[in-house]
Design a protein around this motif. Sequence first.
Motif, mmCIF file in Angstrom:
data_model
loop_
_atom_site.group_PDB
_atom_site.id
_atom_site.type_symbol
_atom_site.label_atom_id
_atom_site.label_comp_id
_atom_site.label_asym_id
_atom_site.label_seq_id
_atom_site.Cartn_x
_atom_site.Cartn_y
_atom_site.Cartn_z
ATOM 1 N N SER A 79 0.767 -1.137 -0.027
ATOM 2 C CA SER A 79 0.026 -0.099 -0.005
ATOM 3 C C SER A 79 0.861 1.225 0.041
ATOM 4 C CB SER A 79 -0.730 -0.002 1.252
ATOM 5 O OG SER A 79 -0.100 0.097 2.305
ATOM 6 N N PRO A 80 0.350 2.301 -0.360
ATOM 7 C CA PRO A 80 1.265 3.626 -0.399
ATOM 8 C C PRO A 80 1.410 4.318 0.764
ATOM 9 C CG PRO A 80 -0.954 3.612 -1.968
ATOM 10 C CD PRO A 80 -0.954 2.603 -1.276
ATOM 11 N N LEU A 81 2.458 4.964 1.068
ATOM 12 C CA LEU A 81 2.696 5.877 2.010
ATOM 13 C C LEU A 81 2.690 7.168 1.499
ATOM 14 C CD1 LEU A 81 3.654 6.168 5.123
ATOM 15 C CD2 LEU A 81 6.051 6.492 4.082
ATOM 16 N N ARG A 82 1.553 8.128 2.113
ATOM 17 C CA ARG A 82 1.473 9.532 1.511
ATOM 18 C C ARG A 82 1.433 10.457 2.898
ATOM 19 N NH1 ARG A 82 -4.507 10.330 -1.107
ATOM 20 N NH2 ARG A 82 -4.108 12.228 -0.429
ATOM 21 N N GLU A 83 1.929 11.449 2.321
ATOM 22 C CA GLU A 83 1.786 12.776 3.527
ATOM 23 C C GLU A 83 0.343 13.067 3.238
ATOM 24 O OE1 GLU A 83 4.696 16.057 5.182
ATOM 25 O OE2 GLU A 83 5.092 15.494 3.139
ATOM 26 N N THR A 248 4.778 -8.331 10.898
ATOM 27 C CA THR A 248 6.142 -7.778 11.225
ATOM 28 C C THR A 248 6.672 -7.427 9.593
ATOM 29 O OG1 THR A 248 7.332 -9.645 10.964
ATOM 30 C CG2 THR A 248 6.424 -9.040 13.120
ATOM 31 N N VAL A 249 6.238 -7.909 8.601
ATOM 32 C CA VAL A 249 6.684 -7.692 7.441
ATOM 33 C C VAL A 249 6.332 -6.349 6.922
ATOM 34 C CG1 VAL A 249 6.824 -8.541 4.910
ATOM 35 C CG2 VAL A 249 7.009 -10.288 6.647
ATOM 36 N N GLY A 250 5.455 -5.907 7.462
ATOM 37 C CA GLY A 250 4.597 -4.423 7.062
ATOM 38 C C GLY A 250 5.859 -3.592 7.628
ATOM 39 N N ALA A 251 6.520 -3.766 8.576
ATOM 40 C CA ALA A 251 7.587 -2.963 8.798
ATOM 41 C C ALA A 251 8.901 -2.603 8.052
ATOM 42 C CB ALA A 251 7.912 -3.519 10.435
ATOM 43 N N LEU A 252 9.093 -4.021 7.595
ATOM 44 C CA LEU A 252 10.199 -3.889 6.436
ATOM 45 C C LEU A 252 9.714 -2.967 5.358
ATOM 46 C CD1 LEU A 252 11.024 -7.592 6.572
ATOM 47 C CD2 LEU A 252 12.564 -5.765 7.471
ATOM 48 N N ARG A 253 8.510 -3.299 5.007
ATOM 49 C CA ARG A 253 8.031 -2.590 3.623
ATOM 50 C C ARG A 253 7.880 -1.095 3.787
ATOM 51 N NH1 ARG A 253 4.744 -6.186 0.815
ATOM 52 N NH2 ARG A 253 5.901 -8.303 0.647
ATOM 53 N N LEU A 254 7.508 -0.726 5.202
ATOM 54 C CA LEU A 254 7.259 0.704 5.594
ATOM 55 C C LEU A 254 8.784 1.263 5.524
ATOM 56 C CD1 LEU A 254 5.921 3.380 6.669
ATOM 57 C CD2 LEU A 254 6.200 2.420 8.774
ATOM 58 N N ALA A 255 9.819 0.525 6.022
ATOM 59 C CA ALA A 255 11.219 1.105 6.189
ATOM 60 C C ALA A 255 11.722 1.370 4.670
ATOM 61 C CB ALA A 255 12.063 0.002 7.042
ATOM 62 N N LEU A 288 6.791 -4.582 16.802
ATOM 63 C CA LEU A 288 8.027 -5.523 17.020
ATOM 64 C C LEU A 288 8.843 -5.371 15.911
ATOM 65 C CD1 LEU A 288 8.002 -8.755 18.858
ATOM 66 C CD2 LEU A 288 9.278 -8.502 16.442
ATOM 67 N N GLY A 289 8.252 -5.334 14.619
ATOM 68 C CA GLY A 289 8.961 -5.461 13.433
ATOM 69 C C GLY A 289 9.705 -3.831 13.284
ATOM 70 N N LEU A 290 9.059 -2.988 13.411
ATOM 71 C CA LEU A 290 9.535 -1.423 13.540
ATOM 72 C C LEU A 290 11.029 -1.427 14.640
ATOM 73 C CD1 LEU A 290 6.505 0.610 13.048
ATOM 74 C CD2 LEU A 290 8.466 0.595 11.387
ATOM 75 N N LYS A 291 10.682 -1.914 15.889
ATOM 76 C CA LYS A 291 11.726 -2.030 16.861
ATOM 77 C C LYS A 291 12.946 -2.797 16.369
ATOM 78 C CE LYS A 291 10.067 0.330 20.273
ATOM 79 N NZ LYS A 291 10.862 1.489 20.897
ATOM 80 N N GLN A 292 12.766 -3.975 15.503
ATOM 81 C CA GLN A 292 13.804 -4.577 14.994
ATOM 82 C C GLN A 292 14.508 -3.696 14.145
ATOM 83 O OE1 GLN A 292 14.924 -7.216 16.476
ATOM 84 N NE2 GLN A 292 13.452 -8.777 16.910
ATOM 85 N N ILE A 293 14.008 -2.952 13.179
ATOM 86 C CA ILE A 293 14.692 -2.124 12.349
ATOM 87 C C ILE A 293 15.159 -0.728 13.054
ATOM 88 C CG2 ILE A 293 14.254 -0.943 10.242
ATOM 89 C CD1 ILE A 293 11.745 -2.568 9.808
ATOM 90 N N TYR A 294 14.297 -0.272 13.713
ATOM 91 C CA TYR A 294 14.911 1.076 14.305
ATOM 92 C C TYR A 294 14.954 1.332 15.698
ATOM 93 C CZ TYR A 294 12.992 2.620 9.798
ATOM 94 O OH TYR A 294 12.537 2.827 8.537
ATOM 95 N N GLY A 295 15.150 0.213 16.423
ATOM 96 C CA GLY A 295 15.229 0.304 17.895
ATOM 97 C C GLY A 295 14.594 1.323 18.634
#
Length: 442
Positions: A79-83, A248-255, A288-295
């Motif tokens: 899905s898109p990320l939009r401002e 958690t894969v959604g966190a990888l995609r957002l990153a 949890l996914g975002l924490k694994q990426i960005y701490g």
Amino acid sequence: MFSKDRIARLVDENPILEEVVQMRPVTWLNPSLKSMAQMPTLPVTRANMEEAEQLWERFAPFFEKAFPETAATNGRLESPLREIPEMKKTLNQQGPQIVGRLFLKCDNALPIVGSIKARGGFYEVLHHAETLALKAGMISPTDDYGVFASEEFRDFFSQYKIGVGSTGNLGLSIGVISAALGFKATVYVSSDAKKWKKDLLRSKGVEVVEFAGDFSEAILAGRQKTNADPRAYFVDDENSHELFLGYTVGALRLAKQLEAANIRVDADHPLFVYSPCGVGGSPGGTALGLKQIYGDHVHCFYVEPTHSPAVLTGLVTGEMSNISVQDIGLDNNTEADGLAVGRPSNFATTVSSHIASGIYTIEDDQLFTLLAQLKDTENVFLEPSATAGLIGPQRVATTQYAQMHQLNMVNATHVVWATGGDLVPEYERREFYERGVDQMAQ
């Protein structure tokens, strides 16, 4: 069941519960939040997340064949990320100023089922299908998974059943993907489930079993019935590791999307993410996914309806899934059907106890106001529950969170996770929008 005396003691020990019991909106900061250096062992590692993403890649050829609408993205679901600067202006006219940039993670526009539940629900069913096919010697991981869309595979999977208990979007996701693969699917739904979601499931050949009670009743009955059949598999929203892993894969995609937009996340550029919360699986998995990426540079907040703050109640009392909102006198009645959960997931809530920065609650009427405002300012339609994160930056701004963590809010990026909406029928969209307009006029 908790006695009145026990509840009274819990309220005395946790004064915020007094407000929760009165169904007033609250903002709670998690005193058990830990830094990554202090974090106990987490159930999902970065390596687990990357392996899960590889499963999605293997199934891309299947999606291209089974769902032609994914051909443009080569079978990849995202899905898109939009401002949303105009919505930010509107919010700033009505409350505390949102400092930093405001984005919408548009899982309302995820292909096929238009909700975040595809991330967890699709993943678990795909994982189960792959496991069965590998065990039967029908596939190897290096083969073209387009064969999963063939009649041979559909015939094979028709020997097996899949069950799930749901208030709406998870059942929709499980039912749609299971039927596409050839499984016999049964969705056990609570009284909160919308009629159009039940009708859509039945149109796909999915059996829908309805209960007069809430989510806990539906999931308990679904679990018992499904587990009694040796050829059936239950997607357990309260306890599933695979479901959680899918989110958690959604966190990888957002990153990847943040990186593509040249948005930094570091000590001087904090990331805030606001996720609607039902049983706790999708916001917990995402966090949890975002924490694994960005701490420690990411700050994850959950949002629940004032009538259904299941995860908040479990975390504040420390009782996790042992306590329900009904135990403290709430009715669990909300228009936010996907969030109409009386008892949280023990698995997800235990994980969230150390990674969620906080939780705030929101009244139903405000969900509709936000829905109408977002449609007017950005021409984006969300279902009511999906609008819950939009006031997140303002609710956090009323606390001392930024000062406690010494955050530079000028450089903050706020991501509101829009969890569903694209499949809502036009007549319901009009009703929701008109209700929001009426609320604004009051």
